[in-house]
Every structure is written in structure tokens, then in C-alpha cells.
Design an enzyme around this catalytic site. Sequence first.
Site, PDB file in Angstrom:
ATOM      1  N   ALA A  48      48.223 -17.369  50.950  1.00 24.00           N
ATOM      2  CA  ALA A  48      48.327 -15.863  50.718  1.00 24.00           C
ATOM      3  C   ALA A  48      49.639 -15.280  51.795  1.00 24.00           C
ATOM      4  O   ALA A  48      48.659 -14.891  52.287  1.00 24.00           O
ATOM      5  CB  ALA A  48      48.779 -14.722  49.992  1.00 24.00           C
ATOM      6  N   ASP A  49      49.966 -15.339  51.766  1.00 25.79           N
ATOM      7  CA  ASP A  49      50.908 -15.061  53.712  1.00 25.79           C
ATOM      8  C   ASP A  49      51.810 -13.206  53.647  1.00 25.79           C
ATOM      9  O   ASP A  49      51.552 -13.006  51.295  1.00 25.79           O
ATOM     10  CB  ASP A  49      52.589 -15.078  53.529  1.00 25.79           C
ATOM     11  N   SER A  50      52.026 -12.357  53.956  1.00 24.45           N
ATOM     12  CA  SER A  50      52.161 -11.309  53.928  1.00 24.45           C
ATOM     13  C   SER A  50      53.381 -10.580  53.121  1.00 24.45           C
ATOM     14  O   SER A  50      53.252  -9.703  51.363  1.00 24.45           O
ATOM     15  CB  SER A  50      52.400 -10.592  55.455  1.00 24.45           C
ATOM     16  N   ALA A  52      54.023 -12.744  50.054  1.00 22.19           N
ATOM     17  CA  ALA A  52      53.306 -12.608  49.149  1.00 22.19           C
ATOM     18  C   ALA A  52      52.697 -11.174  48.341  1.00 22.19           C
ATOM     19  O   ALA A  52      51.654 -10.364  47.618  1.00 22.19           O
ATOM     20  CB  ALA A  52      52.234 -13.861  48.846  1.00 22.19           C
TER      21      ALA A  52
END
Length: 96
Positions: A48-50, A52
Site C-alpha cells: 500500500a503506497d501513501s 492508498a
Amino acid sequence: MPAETHVEHGPIGRDEIFELIRDRLADILEIEPSSISEGQSFADDLEADSLALIELVEALEEELGERTVGFRIDDEDLEDLKTVRDAVDYIHGRVG
């Protein structure tokens, strides 16, 4: 008499918080909810990136704001939430 703007739902349990986080995160990441467990890291395990995580925070604030007036996840606290369990514990501590 003013209309009620807040419906009281009673206390939210830890399991319910986990299910809420798991379901919202699964929608955002487009994965099966059953593939998410509490011990998983947002970045390393779930990728999960920032963006998300920001979507997750917004979804949780919207959902929990209906139960707990003014519920917010503080930006400075967000960096401490590394795993699903961290998020469950944080929210449970604030609303549980």
C-alpha cells in the site's frame, strides 16, 4: 426541537474495527479481504503506497465519524501506523 444529527450505535469492538479496516483496504487495493491479516505491514506485505493509506484514512474517518462525532486520525499519528494491527489498536484506543 432540532433533528438528531448523530445516531448512537454503541461501542465498536476490536473485531468490528479490524473488519472495517480490512474491507476498506481490500476495496482500495483491489484484493480479497481474506488475504489481509492484522500482522501485515501496509507497505511491505500489502504494497500500500501513501495514496492508498490516505484513501483508507478518509474512508475510516467517514465511516467512524458517523459513530463517533469528530473522529479523526491525526496526520502526525499516521506515520506510526505501520501494520494493520497498529491501525486497529489506534482506532480501538480512540473509539473503543
